[in-house]
Structure formats: structure tokens, C-alpha cells
Design an enzyme around this catalytic site. Structure first.
Site, PDB file in Angstrom:
ATOM      1  N   CYS A 140       0.851  -1.179   0.000  1.00 54.56           N
ATOM      2  CA  CYS A 140       0.000   0.000   0.000  1.00 54.56           C
ATOM      3  C   CYS A 140       0.890   1.234   0.000  1.00 54.56           C
ATOM      4  O   CYS A 140       2.114   1.114   0.050  1.00 54.56           O
ATOM      5  CB  CYS A 140      -0.984  -0.029   1.155  1.00 54.56           C
ATOM      6  SG  CYS A 140      -0.397   0.695   2.657  1.00 54.56           S
TER       7      CYS A 140
ATOM      8  N   ASP B 278       0.820   7.150  13.046  1.00 52.18           N
ATOM      9  CA  ASP B 278      -0.364   7.793  12.456  1.00 52.18           C
ATOM     10  C   ASP B 278      -0.455   9.291  12.765  1.00 52.18           C
ATOM     11  O   ASP B 278      -1.357   9.965  12.270  1.00 52.18           O
ATOM     12  CB  ASP B 278      -1.652   7.091  12.928  1.00 52.18           C
ATOM     13  CG  ASP B 278      -1.798   5.709  12.314  1.00 52.18           C
ATOM     14  OD1 ASP B 278      -1.045   5.380  11.383  1.00 52.18           O
ATOM     15  OD2 ASP B 278      -2.665   4.944  12.781  1.00 52.18           O
TER      16      ASP B 278
HETATM   17  C1  EPZ Z   1      -2.663  -0.590  12.103  1.00 54.27           C
HETATM   18  O1  EPZ Z   1      -2.254  -1.160  10.871  1.00 54.27           O
HETATM   19  C2  EPZ Z   1      -3.484   0.630  11.773  1.00 54.27           C
HETATM   20  N1  EPZ Z   1      -4.635   0.224  10.992  1.00 54.27           N
HETATM   21  C3  EPZ Z   1      -2.634   1.642  11.014  1.00 54.27           C
HETATM   22  O2  EPZ Z   1      -3.391   2.803  10.805  1.00 54.27           O
HETATM   23  C4  EPZ Z   1      -1.406   1.997  11.870  1.00 54.27           C
HETATM   24  O3  EPZ Z   1      -0.576   2.847  11.137  1.00 54.27           O
HETATM   25  C5  EPZ Z   1      -0.651   0.724  12.253  1.00 54.27           C
HETATM   26  O4  EPZ Z   1      -1.545  -0.211  12.898  1.00 54.27           O
HETATM   27  C6  EPZ Z   1       0.508   0.985  13.209  1.00 54.27           C
HETATM   28  O5  EPZ Z   1       0.048   1.633  14.355  1.00 54.27           O
HETATM   29  C7  EPZ Z   1      -5.713  -0.264  11.617  1.00 54.27           C
HETATM   30  O6  EPZ Z   1      -5.765  -0.388  12.829  1.00 54.27           O
HETATM   31  C8  EPZ Z   1      -6.874  -0.631  10.766  1.00 54.27           C
HETATM   32  P1  EPZ Z   1       0.844  -3.312  12.008  1.00 54.27           P
HETATM   33  P2  EPZ Z   1      -1.646  -2.634  10.821  1.00 54.27           P
HETATM   34  O7  EPZ Z   1       0.508  -4.712  11.636  1.00 54.27           O
HETATM   35  O8  EPZ Z   1      -2.312  -3.466  11.834  1.00 54.27           O
HETATM   36  C9  EPZ Z   1       4.822  -5.043  10.037  1.00 54.27           C
HETATM   37  C10 EPZ Z   1      -4.196   4.657   9.581  1.00 54.27           C
HETATM   38  O9  EPZ Z   1      -3.687   5.657   9.030  1.00 54.27           O
HETATM   39  N2  EPZ Z   1       4.115  -6.337   9.899  1.00 54.27           N
HETATM   40  O10 EPZ Z   1       0.907  -2.966  13.445  1.00 54.27           O
HETATM   41  O11 EPZ Z   1      -1.664  -3.067   9.409  1.00 54.27           O
HETATM   42  C11 EPZ Z   1       4.241  -3.966   9.120  1.00 54.27           C
HETATM   43  O12 EPZ Z   1       4.715  -4.069   7.799  1.00 54.27           O
HETATM   44  C12 EPZ Z   1      -3.573   3.300   9.467  1.00 54.27           C
HETATM   45  O13 EPZ Z   1      -5.255   4.702  10.219  1.00 54.27           O
HETATM   46  C13 EPZ Z   1       4.805  -7.456   9.454  1.00 54.27           C
HETATM   47  O14 EPZ Z   1       5.987  -7.404   9.162  1.00 54.27           O
HETATM   48  O15 EPZ Z   1      -0.147  -2.321  11.249  1.00 54.27           O
HETATM   49  C14 EPZ Z   1       4.652  -2.704   9.823  1.00 54.27           C
HETATM   50  O16 EPZ Z   1       5.964  -2.371   9.474  1.00 54.27           O
HETATM   51  C15 EPZ Z   1      -2.497   3.186   8.470  1.00 54.27           C
HETATM   52  N3  EPZ Z   1       4.116  -8.636   9.347  1.00 54.27           N
HETATM   53  C16 EPZ Z   1       4.608  -3.096  11.301  1.00 54.27           C
HETATM   54  O17 EPZ Z   1       4.623  -4.528  11.331  1.00 54.27           O
HETATM   55  C17 EPZ Z   1       2.804  -8.751   9.671  1.00 54.27           C
HETATM   56  O18 EPZ Z   1       2.253  -9.862   9.546  1.00 54.27           O
HETATM   57  C18 EPZ Z   1       3.377  -2.627  12.058  1.00 54.27           C
HETATM   58  O19 EPZ Z   1       2.211  -2.945  11.304  1.00 54.27           O
HETATM   59  C19 EPZ Z   1       2.122  -7.623  10.146  1.00 54.27           C
HETATM   60  C20 EPZ Z   1       2.807  -6.421  10.254  1.00 54.27           C
END
Ligand code: EPZ
Length: 417
Positions: free
Chosen positions: A117, A305
Site C-alpha cells: 500500500c 499515524d
Molecule cells: C494498524 O495497521 C493501523 N490500521 C494503522 O493505521 C497503523 O498505522 C498501524 O496499525 C501501526 O500503528 C488499523 O488499525 C486498521 P501493524 P496494521 O501490523 O495493523 C509489520 C491509519 O492511518 N508487519 O501494526 O496493518 C508492518 O509491515 C492506518 O489509520 C509485518 O511485518 O499495522 C509494519 O511495518 C495506516 N508482518 C509493522 O509490522 C505482519 O504480519 C506494524 O504494522 C504484520 C505487520
């Protein structure tokens, strides 16, 4: 396409109310897939991502009815697909939150892989290995994840990095697994705590939500619940930053100081007067803004965020500050647009060096993601002249009635076609 037209500069003053948190409401809605009875959810924000999730739930056999900010969700009992199709997942990654509950409740789930994304690669490998640790057989084929398990079995799983969505998916799945699940190195965001609260009201037994280790005693079935979504700390934080930037005086009613602690600490350091009361958070600021750096981190660190909005604030600080993004690889897309408005920002990998104060001037700018759009709106509030923020559908995914809240605070903002 709709645009936001902002006539700057503005000074924000007055009182607004917090809206329900999108990022809490999305997993709470997904959790209704686990319920055998009606779930009544209050304080649900009316934003695009919520509408998309409700469409997905309808498709998956959960009827829903919206009465203002209350949503009633009822399992229909009829045979429904166990599939979250590409068409829905591509518009909203959080559709992947259907995976854990569908699998746990129905023994099978097929969910489109979300893909990359605008802000980073965002894999879901940890969601999948977590479900495998509970006994699921997971296959990736034709761009879909297909997971099966006659009944998930409690187990121990350690996230190699804390993931919000991964923790939520596993929390929901483990609530219907046989036996005890222990999840380690969990995300500790307030949205996780809110999800655990609702699952507990549905009959789940969960200990440690908000801490690194969460223990879940799986149940044979889960009932309904009445639950109110927590206030949106990111929306609230955005308005507090706007108040500081415009040297304003704003009370955000309902905002929760504990959820915003890392931001409030910075706002205090830059010289703003932050008052936390029973009613919410009030911020007043006059005079210079001191430069202070941030490093984004999982909760309780500074939230990614709010990084883009904070960077807009730093363009108005007197001196240099550094913004380091450690959560996502590509979350500096607002920088080029801020520079077009006159900001002095240099990027080196995940570091951005901001030098201020910059006299911003209104321009036509392009929003690239939700929070980047918010930072451009903030920049527009302090810029001289007219700023047009294009592609505000990004903003509409997560900010409830942003222009009317800003208007209420005295800004000249309008939505135009
Ligand atoms: C949540 O996304 C939020 N979305 C995001 O908000 C927010 O930026 C993010 O958490 C971090 O706080 C929702 O809650 C719907 P993560 P999420 O899994 O759950 C890596 C907004 O603007 N990762 O905590 O997708 C990932 O690539 C949005 O409202 C892996 O490597 O975030 C990232 O670098 C955007 N493998 C880090 O972990 C996985 O299987 C944190 O991502 C999962 C994640």
C-alpha cells in the site's frame, strides 16, 4: 472528485467533540463474526472505512443496521460465503481482520491478500504464522489466503515484531479455540484493549490486553454484547496539533490523555499549554514553537499515524528538528507536497530533517494517504492564501466531518467538487 478548499491563515479556537476510533471500530465490527447473538456497537464513526467493513460483513452473513452512530449487527444464520473478495480488500486492508474470526467460527476462510500500500509493504505473514500455531492449515493461491481448521487449538505464539492487526486477528481467533492460547510480544495499542473488552463482554476470557503477553481461554461459543467504541486518539491528536500550529485555544471533549501521552509530552516540550480535565484535553499556544524531534514506535511510543501531522507542526517551529519513521518504510509522501507549500524538509532514508519556521503559501496539493492528507490540511491552515487538497477520499476514510469540525473552530474550509 471532491477537494478541500482552505483559506489561510487561521487561528483555531473553541470546542469540538471526539469521534469514535476507526481503528478500534474496524476490529470490533469484525469480531461480530464470532457472535451468536446481536452485537450493539455505539460511538461508531461515520467514515468510509466503516462503510466498507459493513459491506463486507453483509456479504459474510452479518446483517447490520445503522442508527446514527449506533450499529446493530446480527448473524443471519443462513449459509454465507467465507470469503473476503479482492474488490473489498483492495479498497481497505483492514478486511484482513475477517480472517481470524471467520476461520475460528466456520472452520474455513478465504481472504484476498491485501498487497502493498502507499505507506509500505505491509505483509500479513505474522497473522498467518500465528493462525498456523493454533492449528490452521494455510495456503496462498491465486492472490488469496485460504485457511482451514476444523477447530482451532490453543497454543503459544510470539510475534517477531508487534503488529496491531496481527494481535487483533489472533485475539479473535483464540477466543473460540479449544484450550489456552498465550500470545507474546503483542501490540499494546488502546484499540487492542478495546477489542479485548468487547470480546470479554461476549464471553471470552482474556488476560493481559495492553501488555506484551496476552492469555486467552478459548470458549465453545460467544454471545452478543453492547459496547461503545473508544475515542479516536489520532483524530483528537490531529486537532490538538492544529491548535498548536495556529496558536489557538481548542478543547477536544472526550479525548483521553493516557492514549495520547507521547504526543502530549511533545506538545508540552514545544511550549504549548496542555490541560487535561474530566472533559477532555485543552491546548493553548501563543508565541514561538520550539523544535523537538520524534521517533515513531509502537504504542506507547509516538504513533506513526501522527507523524505526518507532527511534521507539519515542525515546519512552524523555530530551528531544526528530526522526524524518524520506524514503523513503515514509505511514510514520507506528504513531504514533497509540504515542500511545494514552502517547507524546508530534507529526507535521508527514514530520517527527515525539518527546518523552520517556514512561511507556507497556499497551493494545490495531492493527498496520497489518510494521514498525509491530514498534514496537508494542517499546513493549509497556516499557509497564506488558498490551499486546495485534492483526492480527499483518503481523508474521508478516517476523519469524521473534518471540515465541519474545523469550521466550528473558526477555520475557513469548504468541500468543493
Ligand atoms: C494498524 O495497521 C493501523 N490500521 C494503522 O493505521 C497503523 O498505522 C498501524 O496499525 C501501526 O500503528 C488499523 O488499525 C486498521 P501493524 P496494521 O501490523 O495493523 C509489520 C491509519 O492511518 N508487519 O501494526 O496493518 C508492518 O509491515 C492506518 O489509520 C509485518 O511485518 O499495522 C509494519 O511495518 C495506516 N508482518 C509493522 O509490522 C505482519 O504480519 C506494524 O504494522 C504484520 C505487520
Amino acid at each position: 472528485m471532491k477537494k478541500l478548499l482552505i483559506h489561510g491563515p487561521a487561528r483555531l479556537a473553541g470546542t469540538i467533540s471526539s469521534s469514535g476510533a476507526k481503528n478500534a471500530a474496524l476490529p470490533l465490527l469484525a469480531a461480530s463474526l464470532l457472535a451468536e447473538e446481536e452485537v450493539e456497537l455505539h460511538n461508531v464513526p461515520q467514515v468510509q472505512d466503516i462503510r466498507t467493513m459493513l459491506r463486507l460483513l453483509e456479504h459474510l452473513g452479518v446483517e447490520n443496521e445503522q442508527l446514527g452512530d449506533t450499529v446493530l449487527l446480527r448473524p443471519t444464520g443462513r449459509a454465507s460465503p467465507d470469503e473476503a473478495p479482492y474488490e473489498l480488500v483492495k479498497t481497505m486492508r483492514a478486511s484482513v481482520l475477517a480472517l481470524g474470526p471467520l476461520l475460528a467460527r466456520r472452520g474455513h476462510a478465504r481472504v484476498s491478500l491485501p498487497g502493498g500500500c502507499a505507506i509500505g509493504v505491509r505483509p500479513i505473514d505474522l497473522h498467518l504464522s500465528g493462525l498456523e500455531a493454533l492449528g490452521a492449515a494455510v495456503e496462498l493461491q491465486h492472490g488469496y489466503v485460504e485457511a482451514r481448521a476444523r477447530r482451532l487449538v490453543g497454543g503459544r505464539f510470539r510475534f517477531s515484531t508487534p503488529t496491531v492487526g496481527g494481535t487483533e486477528n489472533l485475539l479473535m481467533a483464540a477466543s473460540l479455540a479449544r484450550g489456552t492460547t498465550v500470545l507474546e510480544n503483542c501490540a499494546r495499542e488502546p484499540e487492542i484493549v478495546d477489542l479485548a473488552r468487547m470480546l470479554s463482554a461476549m464471553g471470552a476470557v482474556i488476560e493481559g490486553a495492553g501488555e506484551e503477553t496476552i492469555t486467552i481461554e478459548g470458549q465453545d461459543s460467544l454471545g452478543g454484547a453492547h459496547h461503545s467504541v473508544i475515542p479516536d486518539r489520532i483524530q483528537d491528536g490531529t486537532y490538538l496539533i492544529a491548535a498548536a500550529m495556529t496558536r489557538g485555544d481548542v478543547l477536544v471533549e472526550g479525548a483521553r490523555p493516557a492514549d495520547l501521552a507521547p504526543l502530549l509530552e511533545k506538545l508540552d516540550e514545544i511550549g504549548a499549554l496542555v490541560e487535561t480535565t474530566d472533559r477532555g484535553i485543552r491546548l493553548r499556544h501563543e508565541g514561538e514553537i520550539r523544535p523537538r524531534g520524534i521517533v515513531t514506535e509502537p504504542f506507547p511510543g509516538f504513533p506513526t499515524d501522527l507523524q505526518a501531522q507532527y511534521m507539519a507542526l515542525m515546519t512552524q517551529a523555530k530551528g531544526s528538528s528530526t522526524v524518524v519513521e520506524t514503523v513503515f518504510e514509505n511514510r514520507f509522501q506528504h513531504v514533497l507536497e509540504l515542500v511545494r507549500m514552502g517547507a524546508d524538509i530534507r529526507i535521508d532514508g527514514s530520517y527527515a530533517r525539518v527546518h523552520g519556521p517556514a512561511q507556507l503559501s497556499g497551493a494545490s496539493v495531492m493527498a496520497t494517504d489518510l494521514r498525509a492528507s491530514a498534514s496537508l490540511v494542517l499546513a493549509g491552515l497556516v499557509a497564506e492564501g488558498e490551499t486546495r487538497v485534492h483526492r480527499i477520499y483518503h481523508l474521508d476514510r478516517g476523519y469524521e466531518r473534518m471540515e465541519s469540525k474545523l469550521q466550528k473552530l473558526g477555520a475557513r474550509v469548504e468541500r468543493i467538487d
